[in-house]
Design a protein around this motif. Structure first.
Motif, PDB file in Angstrom:
ATOM      1  N   ILE B  12       0.851  -1.199   0.000  1.00 52.67           N
ATOM      2  CA  ILE B  12       0.000   0.000   0.000  1.00 52.67           C
ATOM      3  C   ILE B  12       0.889   1.253   0.000  1.00 52.67           C
ATOM      4  O   ILE B  12       0.646   2.200  -0.736  1.00 52.67           O
ATOM      5  N   LEU B  13       1.946   1.225   0.799  1.00 48.69           N
ATOM      6  CA  LEU B  13       2.790   2.410   0.965  1.00 48.69           C
ATOM      7  C   LEU B  13       3.679   2.708  -0.241  1.00 48.69           C
ATOM      8  O   LEU B  13       4.186   3.812  -0.382  1.00 48.69           O
ATOM      9  N   ILE B  14       3.893   1.704  -1.110  1.00 47.56           N
ATOM     10  CA  ILE B  14       4.645   2.026  -2.326  1.00 47.56           C
ATOM     11  C   ILE B  14       3.682   2.240  -3.500  1.00 47.56           C
ATOM     12  O   ILE B  14       4.105   2.419  -4.635  1.00 47.56           O
ATOM     13  N   ILE B  39      -8.317   6.627   9.216  1.00 47.36           N
ATOM     14  CA  ILE B  39      -7.835   5.415   8.553  1.00 47.36           C
ATOM     15  C   ILE B  39      -6.324   5.578   8.417  1.00 47.36           C
ATOM     16  O   ILE B  39      -5.849   6.627   7.983  1.00 47.36           O
ATOM     17  N   LEU B  40      -5.611   4.537   8.790  1.00 46.15           N
ATOM     18  CA  LEU B  40      -4.165   4.633   8.859  1.00 46.15           C
ATOM     19  C   LEU B  40      -3.580   3.468   8.078  1.00 46.15           C
ATOM     20  O   LEU B  40      -3.955   2.327   8.304  1.00 46.15           O
ATOM     21  N   SER B  41      -2.678   3.739   7.132  1.00 41.51           N
ATOM     22  CA  SER B  41      -1.974   2.643   6.463  1.00 41.51           C
ATOM     23  C   SER B  41      -0.520   2.696   6.871  1.00 41.51           C
ATOM     24  O   SER B  41       0.116   3.743   6.764  1.00 41.51           O
ATOM     25  N   ILE B  42      -0.013   1.549   7.325  1.00 44.12           N
ATOM     26  CA  ILE B  42       1.367   1.515   7.810  1.00 44.12           C
ATOM     27  C   ILE B  42       2.111   0.322   7.243  1.00 44.12           C
ATOM     28  O   ILE B  42       1.528  -0.561   6.621  1.00 44.12           O
TER      29      ILE B  42
END
Lengths: 415, 415
Positions: B12-14, B39-42
Motif C-alpha cells: 500500500i505504501l509504495i 484510517i491509517l496505512s502503515i
C-alpha cells in the motif's frame, strides 16, 4: 527521506469512495526514492486536520495532503492550514483571473464562493493547477515541506506531475533510482511468474521487481537504487534486456505507453486504417481506440450492433449463419470483421461478439464466451476466449484482447 | 462510538495496490452507526504496528486492523499484537485442524510455516474465518476493542459479516443513523451550492451535508444521527423532501443509482428503444448505455462516425450541411440523431459531435465545443455545450450530458 500522505474527506471515512489518490501519490514518491511511511485519512474537520499535521511533522520531511479544496462549505483545508501555520488569507490574483474567466465562459456571475476559491494562506507558495481552479499550496516549516492539493484525481495528478515531483527532485538529495515498467498483454500473471522465476531469483539485492496486474494487462516494474548512478544504469540495462528477451512478443510497451496508443502509432506510421464492429464490447473498443489524441487519422468508426437485426442490416451478417451458429460464433465474428472493413473502407476490421452476462449463457457457451474477429488486407480469422462471469471485466478484457490480436498482426506485417 | 481502521502492508505504501479494504470496513461500520475518525496505512513492521496501536487506543473504542497475517509476511501482525498485549503465543487447535486438512487436500506436507498459521496470541478471542486459514482475532483492553483480520478482501469481508458486525451490534449501544445520497447531473457544484445555501444553514446540528463532485455529476450526501430513531427518521424525511424540491429536475436518483440505469429503466418500462450516432464520444455513449445488464432490451446499437465520409455514407448527413456548417454544428447533430433513429428503427436517436482536442479547435469553435442532438418520436433538437480542454473529460461530460437530455425528455413524455 520520509513522507506521509494525508487524505481529507468524510466520504473516505464513511466508505463512500475508495481513496485512490494515496496509491498514486505513494507510487510517484516511490519512483523518485522517497519512502512513504504512513498514509492517513481523516475527516473534513479543522481540529482533525490540525492535529494530524501536528502529529506527522516530527517524523516526515515531506507531507502530501489532498482533499478539502473545492468551492463548497464542507471544504476547510485552507482555513486549517492558515491556522496551523499561523497566518492570514490573501487573494491569489492569477487564480482569481482564472476563476473569473471560467465563470465568464459558463456565462455565470462571479459569486462570493467563486471568489473565495482564489484565497490562499499568506505563507504558502502557490502551485499551478492546469486542470482546475483550486491551486496547490506549498509550505516549508522547520524540516518539513507540506504540500496541499485538491482531491479531484486528475487535478491532483496534474499538480504532482508538473509541480510537486520537479520541486522535490530539485530541493532534496534523493538516491539514484532507476525504474522502468514493462507492459505485457494477453498472458496471465501466474504464467509470467513461472517464466520469470529464475530472472527474479538472480536479481542483485539493490534491485526490486514487482507484478502490477490489472484485468487486461500485467505491468512489471524493475527498480534499482544506489549511490553510483553510472554503475546502476549499466547493470539496469543488462537486466532490462534480459527481461525483454524473456517477455518476447508479449511485451508491447514501457512505462506510460498504452496498448491503444502503440497500435495507433503503428497504423499511423504505415498509413493504415481501422474500423470496428462490436457486439459484447458495446462501443468500448471504439472508445478506447478513439481515446488516443489524433486517432481520427486512422480510426474511421464503428458499428455497435447490439441486436441481431442490426448485425444483419448494417453488417450483412447472414441470417443463415446467425441461425445455424448463433451470434456468438466464429462465423459471425468473421462476417462482422469482413463487413465492417468493407462498409467503412478500411485496411483492417476488428469485431467482437460474446456473452457479457449476467444472463444469456448456456452450457455450450457459458457467460464470458467471446469471439474476436480480425479482417486484414489478405485474410480474416477469429479467436475464442473465455473471460469469466463479471460483465465489466469481460468488456475490458475483450477490448484489449482485440487490440492485442491487431497488434500482433501488425507486428508481423508492418515496418 | 469512535473507530480507527489500520491497514498494514508495504504494497500500500509504495502505491502498488489501492487499499479498498478500508472503504469496505468504513462503509460497514457507518451503516451500524459507528463513526470512523481515522484510517491509517502503515508498513509491515513490528515497531510501526505497535506505535500505531499505541497512538490510536486513547481515542478509539474500536480498532479494526487488516493485513500482515499471511504465511508470506511471517505473520508479523500476530507477533506485534502479542507484544502489544504483553502475552505469549498458543496454538489454536481448530485452526490447526483446518490448516492440516487444507494441506492434505493439496497433497502437501505440513510445514513449520503452515503450522505457525494456527498460532495466536494467548489473550485473543479467535474469530472464525470461513474463507481461509488465517483466523480473525479480537482483543479487549480497557475501553478499546481491537480486531485483526487478514488483508485478503474476501476473507476480511467474510469475518466482518459473520463475526465483527454481529459482535459490535450486541456489545455496544449504537446510535441511530440515517443517510441518503442524492444524485444530480448537469449542474455545476458552485451553482448547486448557492441554490442550497439556506438549506445547509438551516440544518440541525445532528445533520451533515456533503458535496461529492465528479466530472459529470455531483452527488449530495445528507446524514443524521441521534438516539431516538423515530424522531430522526421523521426529521430526516422532512429535510430530504426539502432537498428534493430544491434539486427539482436536476435530481436523477439516489445512493447507488446510475444515470444510465435510470434512463434504461424508463426506456424498458415504456417499451421504448434507443440508438446512438457518435462522433466525439467515439463509442463511449454506446458503451455506457450497454454497461447496464439487460440493456439489449432497449439499446439497438450505435454508429460511431469518426470521419466525415462515414457521417455521409452511413448516417446520410448532407454534404451541403457538412460544408456549410461543419461537422460540429447544430445541423449535423440534428441530422445524425434523426438518421440513426431511422437506420436502427428506434424511438429515440441520440447524437454527439464535438471537438475533444487537443487539436482541431478554432476561435469560433474552441476545443471542448460539443453539439448533442436528440431525435424523439415527435421532434429533433440539439444543444451546444463547452466542456473544456481535457479530451477524456470532454468525452465523459458529453456522454452524461447526452444521457441527461434523454432523461429530461423521457421525464416529460413517459409514465
Amino acid at each position: 527521506m520520509q513522507a506521509t500522505i494525508i487524505t481529507i474527506g468524510d466520504e473516505i471515512l464513511i466508505g463512500q469512495v475508495v481513496d485512490t489518490n494515496s496509491a498514486y501519490m505513494a507510487g510517484e514518491l516511490n519512483k523518485i526514492g522517497v519512502k512513504v511511511h504512513q498514509i492517513l485519512s481523516i475527516s473534513d474537520n479543522t481540529e482533525d486536520i490540525i492535529s494530524a499535521l501536528d502529529s506527522v511533522k516530527m517524523n516526515s520531511e515531506i507531507v502530501l495532503i489532498t482533499g478539502g479544496l473545492g468551492p463548497t462549505k464542507d471544504d476547510i483545508t485552507k482555513q486549517a492550514l492558515a491556522q496551523f501555520f499561523k497566518c492570514g488569507m490573501m487573494t491569489h490574483q492569477p487564480t482569481l483571473e482564472k476563476v473569473k474567466k471560467r465563470m465568464a465562459q459558463l456565462g455565470v456571475k462571479l459569486s462570493e464562493i467563486n471568489r473565495a476559491q482564489a484565497d490562499v494562506p499568506e505563507k504558502c507558495l502557490v502551485l499551478n493547477n492546469n486542470s482546475g481552479s483550486a491551486p496547490g499550496m506549498l509550505f516549508s516549516e522547520e524540516n518539513t515541506v507540506f504540500i496541499s492539493m485538491p482531491g479531484v484525481p486528475f487535478e491532483m495528478k496534474d499538480i504532482m506531475r508538473s509541480e510537486v515531483i520537479p520541486y522535490l527532485k530539485s530541493n532534496f538529495e534523493l538516491p539514484f533510482r532507476f525504474h522502468k515498467t514493462f507492459l505485457t498483454v494477453g498472458v496471465a500473471e501466474s504464467i509470467l511468474s513461472e517464466r520469470l522465476n529464475d530472472f527474479e531469483l538472480n536479481l542483485p539485492s539493490n534491485f526490486s521487481f514487482a507484478y502490477l496486474p490489472s484485468p487486461a494487462q500485467v505491468r512489471l516494474r524493475l527498480s534499482a537504487f544506489g549511490t553510483n548512478a553510472e554503475e546502476i544504469e549499466t547493470r539496469f540495462s543488462e537486466y532490462a534486456s534480459q527481461l525483454e528477451t524473456l517477455l518476447d512478443v508479449d511485451l508491447f510497451g514501457y512505462n506510460e505507453d498504452t496498448l491503444e496508443a502503440v497500435v495507433g502509432k503503428t497504423l499511423l506510421e504505415n498509413s493504415l486504417t481501422i474500423a470496428t464492429a462490436e457486439s459484447c464490447t458495446g462501443g468500448n473498443l471504439a472508445k478506447i481506440i478513439s481515446s488516443v489524441p489524433g486517432a481520427s487519422a486512422y480510426f474511421k468508426g464503428s458499428i455497435v450492433a447490439y441486436s441481431n437485426d442490426i448485425k444483419m442490416d448494417l453488417l450483412s451478417v447472414s441470417e443463415e449463419n446467425l441461425c445455424k451458429y448463433g451470434a456468438v460464433s466464429e462465423q459471425t465474428a468473421i462476417e462482422m470483421a469482413q463487413n465492417i472493413k468493407k462498409v467503412m473502407g478500411t485496411n483492417y476490421g476488428l469485431s467482437t461478439s460474446g456473452i457479457a452476462g449476467p444472463t444469456g449463457g448456456s452450457e455450450e457457451k457459458p457467460v464470458g464466451t467471446v469471439w474476436i474477429g480480425l479482417a486484414t488486407p489478405t485474410k480474416t480469422f477469429a479467436q475464442k476466449f473465455n473471460f469469466g462471469e463479471n460483465r465489466d471485466r469481460t468488456v475490458i478484457r475483450s477490448t484489449y484482447a482485440a487490440l492485442n490480436m491487431l497488434r500482433k498482426e501488425l507486428k508481423q506485417n508492418t515496418i
